[in-house]
Scaffold this motif. Structure first.
Motif, PDB file in Angstrom:
ATOM      1  N   LEU A  99       0.664  -1.084  -0.032  1.00  0.00           N
ATOM      2  CA  LEU A  99      -0.051  -0.088  -0.076  1.00  0.00           C
ATOM      3  C   LEU A  99       0.858   1.393  -0.007  1.00  0.00           C
ATOM      4  O   LEU A  99       0.341   2.219  -0.504  1.00  0.00           O
ATOM      5  CB  LEU A  99      -1.020  -0.050   1.227  1.00  0.00           C
ATOM      6  CG  LEU A  99      -1.984  -1.043   1.253  1.00  0.00           C
ATOM      7  CD1 LEU A  99      -2.783  -0.868   2.636  1.00  0.00           C
ATOM      8  CD2 LEU A  99      -2.952  -0.826   0.056  1.00  0.00           C
ATOM      9  N   LYS A 157      -2.204   8.799   1.882  1.00  0.00           N
ATOM     10  CA  LYS A 157      -3.451   8.139   1.554  1.00  0.00           C
ATOM     11  C   LYS A 157      -4.020   7.505   2.749  1.00  0.00           C
ATOM     12  O   LYS A 157      -5.323   7.605   2.634  1.00  0.00           O
ATOM     13  CB  LYS A 157      -2.596   6.986   0.952  1.00  0.00           C
ATOM     14  CG  LYS A 157      -1.932   6.940  -0.393  1.00  0.00           C
ATOM     15  CD  LYS A 157      -1.354   5.470  -0.982  1.00  0.00           C
ATOM     16  CE  LYS A 157      -0.856   5.739  -2.426  1.00  0.00           C
ATOM     17  NZ  LYS A 157      -0.046   4.408  -2.376  1.00  0.00           N
ATOM     18  N   TRP A 180     -10.671   5.353   0.484  1.00  0.00           N
ATOM     19  CA  TRP A 180      -9.226   4.306   0.639  1.00  0.00           C
ATOM     20  C   TRP A 180      -9.864   3.288   1.756  1.00  0.00           C
ATOM     21  O   TRP A 180      -9.669   1.937   1.375  1.00  0.00           O
ATOM     22  CB  TRP A 180      -8.301   5.258   1.431  1.00  0.00           C
ATOM     23  CG  TRP A 180      -6.901   4.420   2.039  1.00  0.00           C
ATOM     24  CD1 TRP A 180      -6.601   4.329   3.165  1.00  0.00           C
ATOM     25  CD2 TRP A 180      -6.011   3.982   0.880  1.00  0.00           C
ATOM     26  NE1 TRP A 180      -5.452   3.733   3.207  1.00  0.00           N
ATOM     27  CE2 TRP A 180      -4.866   3.386   1.894  1.00  0.00           C
ATOM     28  CE3 TRP A 180      -5.650   3.984  -0.219  1.00  0.00           C
ATOM     29  CZ2 TRP A 180      -3.823   2.832   1.602  1.00  0.00           C
ATOM     30  CZ3 TRP A 180      -4.554   3.359  -0.891  1.00  0.00           C
ATOM     31  CH2 TRP A 180      -3.644   2.849   0.145  1.00  0.00           C
ATOM     32  N   TYR A 181     -10.556   3.643   2.524  1.00  0.00           N
ATOM     33  CA  TYR A 181     -11.186   2.508   3.452  1.00  0.00           C
ATOM     34  C   TYR A 181     -12.041   1.304   2.689  1.00  0.00           C
ATOM     35  O   TYR A 181     -11.968   0.325   2.930  1.00  0.00           O
ATOM     36  CB  TYR A 181     -12.210   3.334   4.363  1.00  0.00           C
ATOM     37  CG  TYR A 181     -12.951   2.648   5.622  1.00  0.00           C
ATOM     38  CD1 TYR A 181     -12.113   2.537   6.695  1.00  0.00           C
ATOM     39  CD2 TYR A 181     -14.111   1.672   5.507  1.00  0.00           C
ATOM     40  CE1 TYR A 181     -12.677   2.176   8.050  1.00  0.00           C
ATOM     41  CE2 TYR A 181     -14.421   1.041   6.477  1.00  0.00           C
ATOM     42  CZ  TYR A 181     -13.767   1.174   7.872  1.00  0.00           C
ATOM     43  OH  TYR A 181     -14.391   0.477   8.940  1.00  0.00           O
ATOM     44  N   ASP A 209     -11.967   1.149  -0.653  1.00  0.00           N
ATOM     45  CA  ASP A 209     -11.077   0.285  -1.666  1.00  0.00           C
ATOM     46  C   ASP A 209     -10.369  -0.955  -1.082  1.00  0.00           C
ATOM     47  O   ASP A 209     -10.234  -1.988  -1.541  1.00  0.00           O
ATOM     48  CB  ASP A 209      -9.937   1.188  -2.013  1.00  0.00           C
ATOM     49  CG  ASP A 209     -10.451   2.078  -3.236  1.00  0.00           C
ATOM     50  OD1 ASP A 209     -11.620   1.991  -3.880  1.00  0.00           O
ATOM     51  OD2 ASP A 209      -9.797   2.959  -3.678  1.00  0.00           O
ATOM     52  N   GLU A 234      -5.934  -1.217   6.518  1.00  0.00           N
ATOM     53  CA  GLU A 234      -4.438  -1.355   5.989  1.00  0.00           C
ATOM     54  C   GLU A 234      -3.944  -2.750   6.687  1.00  0.00           C
ATOM     55  O   GLU A 234      -3.339  -3.594   5.940  1.00  0.00           O
ATOM     56  CB  GLU A 234      -3.456  -0.168   6.131  1.00  0.00           C
ATOM     57  CG  GLU A 234      -3.763   0.958   5.729  1.00  0.00           C
ATOM     58  CD  GLU A 234      -4.694   1.941   6.124  1.00  0.00           C
ATOM     59  OE1 GLU A 234      -5.472   1.294   7.606  1.00  0.00           O
ATOM     60  OE2 GLU A 234      -4.803   2.969   5.942  1.00  0.00           O
TER      61      GLU A 234
END
Ligand SMILES: [Zn+2]
Length: 421
Positions: free
Chosen positions: A98, A121, A127-128, A130, A368
């Motif tokens: 990432l 990012k 983002w969460y 994705d 993440e």
């Protein structure tokens, strides 16, 4: 070559399979997006190794540092002593996929780039989504919900956390519950009625189970205690007297069995933390074999046993074999130890009907870390299934069926997630 091909084929299948995250503490999206993330606060379980190496939590370790260069120097000091551990490798995989890390570890030369990328990012709302939905293919995550809190149903399926139920002999816990459900608690009977009401409220909103993580602070061993005995001790607490631990334990044990009754009556899954605890804990307290009296008392309740019971994974395998009301959950395991995960799974696949194996539970705070945990899980699953086919006469059909069952179908069945099938 054949081995490589089989493993690669299985890994490809695994990477296309939808996932139900069978145990989650992921931050709600609304909270995650509020945070300013950096290399030094995007942390997961390696914080426990930091504590083990330095005697300090991350905040204290970084206290007084004037800038990121200084923070890096402090983190580097810890890494020099401990970068071998699995909890750190969990971070490396995340930085690589990432945040642009090219090498196989964090160094003086590359940490700044990773830190910049995290700042840029992490924390974004798309983002969460994705990460959880696209990269991790997660349909829903079965999330621990502490008393009185809510959740985001578009991401999570709720399980009500119940350690507070064991602490009802303490006045603040009792008062908070009484206020929330609008009942007064003047006896053990009333406390149980209030607990039932709270559980019904959550179930009505979609919660699918209750969860206990009492093995962090006491033994999993519990025995049936009569209501008369538990009520007598509870009255003492109501009168403001201090309970000895043997007294408190009898009340707790009574409540644990009452939760079994609730789960049975309301058709809720009963999740229980077993194995792995924190620093300076009493490891044998967490042995899942202690649960046998409870498992025997409620044959109709589905017990979802966490963390492979590690290091008691072999014991857990035999529980799975002989107690058809148990489900064996690999949550948290791959970041604890990939080698232990492979061994546990390799034995369980020999022992336990596959419909009761739950292959993945992230057990981490941010998207993440779900991703890098899932990558470790995918790798272990591919390793194990390929070897079982090659050495242990497991059919390819059984192996490919297990992929979908362990990552998705079993969880849908257990937690009743028809909509997600
Ligand atoms: Zn957990």
């Amino acid at each position: 070559m054949a081995r490589q091909t089989l493993r690669d084929g299985l890994l490809g299948l695994i990477r296309r399979t939808p996932v139900v995250d069978c145990h989650s503490h992921t931050m709600l999206r609304r909270d995650y997006c509020q945070e300013q993330w950096s290399l030094f606060n995007l942390m997961s379980y390696f914080a426990r190794d930091i504590a083990s190496v330095t005697g300090k939590d991350v905040g204290t370790l970084m206290d007084g540092a004037k800038n990121d260069q200084e923070r890096w120097e402090r983190l580097k000091g810890v890494l020099e002593k401990s970068r071998n551990v699995s909890y750190w490798r969990h971070y490396i995989l995340m930085y690589q996929e990432l945040f642009g890390l090219k090498g196989d570890d964090l160094t003086d030369r590359n940490w700044k780039g990773v830190n910049e990328q995290i700042k840029k990012k992490a924390g974004g709302a798309t983002w969460y989504d994705d990460i959880t939905r696209k990269r991790c293919r997660i349909k829903t995550a079965v999330r621990n919900i502490p008393w009185f809190e809510d959740w985001e149903p578009e991401y999570f399926t709720a399980v009500l956390r119940m350690e507070s139920a064991l602490a009802l002999y303490e006045k603040p816990t009792r008062d908070a519950l009484a206020k929330h459900v609008g009942m007064s608690i003047g006896s053990l009977k009333a406390a149980k009625a209030a607990l039932a009401k709270l559980t019904e409220q959550y179930a009505a909103q979609g919660a699918v189970g209750v969860k206990l993580a009492h093995a962090y602070r006491r033994t999993l061993a519990s025995e049936p205690v009569s209501e008369a005995t538990a009520s007598r001790i509870f009255r003492k607490a109501l009168a403001g007297k201090e309970l000895s631990w043997p007294e408190a334990k009898q009340v707790e044990d009574h409540i644990i069995f009452f939760l079994g009754e609730l789960a049975s009556d309301m058709d809720l899954v009963f999740q229980i933390h077993t194995g792995v605890q924190g620093n300076y804990s009493v490891i044998p307290d967490s042995n899942p074999l202690h649960l046998i009296p409870l498992l025997l008392a409620f044959p109709r309740v589905k017990f979802d046993l966490f963390h492979a019971g590690y290091p008691y994974s072999r014991e857990m395998g035999m529980l799975g074999k002989h107690h058809p009301n148990t489900y064996l959950n690999m949550c948290w395991m791959y970041v604890i130890t990939m080698e232990g995960s492979r061994r546990s799974l390799a034995e369980w696949i020999d022992l336990v009907p596959g419909h009761r194996l739950l292959g993945f539970g992230s057990d981490v705070g941010t998207p993440e870390f779900i991703l890098s945990h899932l990558r470790m899980a995918e790798s272990c699953l591919a390793d194990v299934l390929a070897r079982k086919v090659e050495r242990d006469f497991l059919s390819k059909t059984a192996a490919t069926d297990l992929v979908r069952m362990m990552l998705h179908d079993n969880a849908c069945e257990l937690y009743g997630l028809e909509g997600n099938r």
